[in-house]
Design a protein around this motif. Sequence first.
Motif, PDB file in Angstrom:
ATOM      1  N   PRO A 140      14.594 -14.250   0.763  1.00 53.17           N
ATOM      2  CA  PRO A 140      13.440 -14.824   0.048  1.00 53.17           C
ATOM      3  C   PRO A 140      12.130 -14.172   0.463  1.00 53.17           C
ATOM      4  N   ASP A 141      12.107 -13.512   1.683  1.00 53.34           N
ATOM      5  CA  ASP A 141      10.873 -12.836   2.126  1.00 53.34           C
ATOM      6  C   ASP A 141      10.814 -11.372   1.671  1.00 53.34           C
ATOM      7  N   GLY A 142      11.835 -10.960   0.991  1.00 51.26           N
ATOM      8  CA  GLY A 142      11.836  -9.571   0.482  1.00 51.26           C
ATOM      9  C   GLY A 142      12.604  -8.633   1.379  1.00 51.26           C
ATOM     10  N   ALA A 143      13.018  -9.049   2.607  1.00 46.13           N
ATOM     11  CA  ALA A 143      13.747  -8.167   3.525  1.00 46.13           C
ATOM     12  C   ALA A 143      15.168  -7.979   3.022  1.00 46.13           C
ATOM     13  N   VAL A 144      15.641  -6.737   3.156  1.00 45.06           N
ATOM     14  CA  VAL A 144      16.996  -6.438   2.656  1.00 45.06           C
ATOM     15  C   VAL A 144      18.013  -6.996   3.655  1.00 45.06           C
ATOM     16  N   ALA A 185      23.649   1.515   1.864  1.00 47.40           N
ATOM     17  CA  ALA A 185      22.726   1.966   2.921  1.00 47.40           C
ATOM     18  C   ALA A 185      22.637   0.905   4.022  1.00 47.40           C
ATOM     19  N   ASP A 186      22.044   1.392   5.113  1.00 46.33           N
ATOM     20  CA  ASP A 186      21.872   0.477   6.254  1.00 46.33           C
ATOM     21  C   ASP A 186      20.633  -0.368   6.004  1.00 46.33           C
ATOM     22  N   PRO A 187      20.796  -1.702   5.896  1.00 48.39           N
ATOM     23  CA  PRO A 187      19.644  -2.561   5.568  1.00 48.39           C
ATOM     24  C   PRO A 187      18.510  -2.434   6.579  1.00 48.39           C
ATOM     25  N   GLY A 188      18.879  -2.103   7.835  1.00 48.15           N
ATOM     26  CA  GLY A 188      17.831  -1.986   8.859  1.00 48.15           C
ATOM     27  C   GLY A 188      16.852  -0.866   8.552  1.00 48.15           C
ATOM     28  N   GLU A 189      17.322   0.127   7.884  1.00 48.92           N
ATOM     29  CA  GLU A 189      16.455   1.284   7.618  1.00 48.92           C
ATOM     30  C   GLU A 189      15.745   1.173   6.263  1.00 48.92           C
ATOM     31  N   MET A 190      16.030   0.130   5.567  1.00 48.56           N
ATOM     32  CA  MET A 190      15.426  -0.020   4.229  1.00 48.56           C
ATOM     33  C   MET A 190      14.134  -0.812   4.293  1.00 48.56           C
ATOM     34  N   GLU A 191      13.186  -0.476   3.534  1.00 48.56           N
ATOM     35  CA  GLU A 191      11.887  -1.167   3.562  1.00 48.56           C
ATOM     36  C   GLU A 191      11.965  -2.483   2.797  1.00 48.56           C
ATOM     37  N   HIS A 220      11.806  -5.122  -0.012  1.00 53.29           N
ATOM     38  CA  HIS A 220      12.013  -4.944  -1.449  1.00 53.29           C
ATOM     39  C   HIS A 220      11.310  -5.993  -2.281  1.00 53.29           C
ATOM     40  N   GLY A 221      10.431  -6.802  -1.613  1.00 60.94           N
ATOM     41  CA  GLY A 221       9.797  -7.943  -2.302  1.00 60.94           C
ATOM     42  C   GLY A 221       8.936  -7.533  -3.492  1.00 60.94           C
ATOM     43  N   SER A 276      20.975 -19.593  -5.276  1.00 59.64           N
ATOM     44  CA  SER A 276      20.519 -20.991  -5.052  1.00 59.64           C
ATOM     45  C   SER A 276      19.710 -21.113  -3.776  1.00 59.64           C
ATOM     46  N   ASP A 277      19.960 -20.203  -2.771  1.00 64.24           N
ATOM     47  CA  ASP A 277      19.213 -20.326  -1.507  1.00 64.24           C
ATOM     48  C   ASP A 277      17.868 -19.598  -1.580  1.00 64.24           C
ATOM     49  N   GLY A 278      17.472 -19.159  -2.708  1.00 62.58           N
ATOM     50  CA  GLY A 278      16.160 -18.480  -2.874  1.00 62.58           C
ATOM     51  C   GLY A 278      16.231 -16.984  -2.657  1.00 62.58           C
ATOM     52  N   SER A 279      17.402 -16.482  -2.120  1.00 65.28           N
ATOM     53  CA  SER A 279      17.544 -15.021  -1.986  1.00 65.28           C
ATOM     54  C   SER A 279      17.856 -14.421  -3.361  1.00 65.28           C
ATOM     55  N   VAL A 280      17.772 -13.075  -3.401  1.00 63.45           N
ATOM     56  CA  VAL A 280      18.001 -12.392  -4.707  1.00 63.45           C
ATOM     57  C   VAL A 280      19.099 -11.336  -4.516  1.00 63.45           C
TER      58      VAL A 280
END
Length: 544
Positions: free
Chosen positions: A74-78, A84-90, A92-93, A128-132
């Motif tokens: 919900p905060d835009g973090a992958v 790809a490795d989510p840690g290295e991704m910026e 996305h919000g 439903s949890d607000g994530s996308v």
Amino acid sequence: MTKKIVQYIMLVAGVVLSASLFVIMGCLYDYFGSIEQTQLENQLGLAARGVEESGMEYLQGLDGTKYRLTWVGPDGAVLYDTQADPGEMENHGNREEIKQAFINAEGKSSRYSATLLEKTLYYAQRLSDGSVLRISVSRATAWMLALGMLQPILIILLAALALSGVLAGRMSRRIVEPLNRLNLDMPLENETYEELAPLLSRIDRQRKQINAQLRELQRKNDEFSQVTQNMTEGLVLLSEKNTVLSINPAAAKLFHTNRDIKGKDFLTIERSREISRAIQTAFADGHSEICVERDGREYQLDISRIESKGVAIGAVLLAFDITEQAFSERNRREFTANVSHELKTPLQSIMGSAELIENGMVKQEDLPRFVNHIRIEAERLVALINDIIRLSQLDEGGELPYEDIDLMEIAKEAAATLQEAAAAKNVTITVTGEASPIHSIRGLLTEIVYNLCDNAVKYNVDGGSVKITVSGRTIAVQDTGIGIPAEHQNRVFERFYRVDKSHSKASGGTGLGLSIVKHAVGYLGGRIELESEPGKGTVIKIIL
Ligand code: ADP
């Protein structure tokens, strides 16, 4: 024309085919794009349910080679990404589709890759949890697709062009065939495209006009040929370049050529410098004249420039046969010179004798001889002047009176007149034949017979004879005199021609007797025959 039609048809076929391919490819690209979109939505729906139920576990168990799934908190973090490795991704919000999904529960967008060769479709759905959860797939752009299909497109295009080439060839032949079959001699009788009707009727009109002009031209040409063919004068028409445009038979004969010379340079038949100079003069000054000699005859050439609108377009050469004129002109000049000479000689002799008497240089006893000499010379002058007067009367050819005459009578008169002179030379004159009535000119007949008899006595020998024979329309004078050598026989009828000058003068001859005879016989339409043998005598026969 066939070639042009084929070219146009091929061009149109090429353009239409390329445009059609372009449009079809665009439509297909859109169609397959929308199918892919639906599939993407379905896949995302399935994945969203999976994630709702099993969370991260579901995503980890997926094979993300075809579709890429990205789970964003919900905060835009992958939270997870299948590639790809989510840690290295910026964060996305702020991605378009994700922003939309946070607000509207779903969102979509598409973006080109850095090279523009690929386009990525994104589709996102809020859980439903607000994530996308976002699904994405890359597909080639329309250009890449077209590039990929270049080979089949080109094959289709070439095949289509070849086919249309064959068809276009046939079609154009069909279109052109009726045009080739057109009978332009009878334009109005063609059954062809109705669009050609105005053109055909115009051709028909012009054809009739041309035919009328041709007939007129032919008529004029025939007229010209008729006139020039029968001309006794030579006529040559030259172009401005000196080529022969027309030559009539008289001129062809004069220049020893035939009518094939037409179109060739005049110099090929006539190389005389004076004639080519005369032609040049005519071109420069408008007119020139020249006299030339050909085959023993004399011709006068009159050359005139022909102009059209002030420009020389050729020249006309006229050749006149002036042989007779030149001959009589020469004769006249010679005659004048001879007359002067003949008059001068006796006059000088008379003056010489008279001066001697006047100066007292003649002895008394010689006086009668001198006076006699003066009388003889004066008589010669009178005889000469009389002959000249007769000749000039004949030359003038005025109307002389015709009457019924007896030739025999004329012969007898001449014989009687000459009796004394004949007796002085011991010559006998006899007249034989019968009465010969003739309708003629007395003066001329007397002149003819007298002159012939006079010569027969003058050029006779001592004790000789003269025989005059009259028979019908013929009169012959035969003598037993000195005769005329063969080489002189043709010339004795010329004015002042004498075989033996001193003999002629001694016997009071003027040199004009036989030329008077020739003239008079010619005037009466008769002819002269001469037979003579030196030392034996002469016969001159006049046939009237
Ligand atoms: P002419 O006055 O000199 O006689 P004609 O014209 O009568 O001139 O004759 C020309 C020349 O022809 C004469 O000079 C003469 O030499 C020659 N001739 C004419 N008639 C006779 C003839 N009967 N016999 C010989 N010679 C003649």
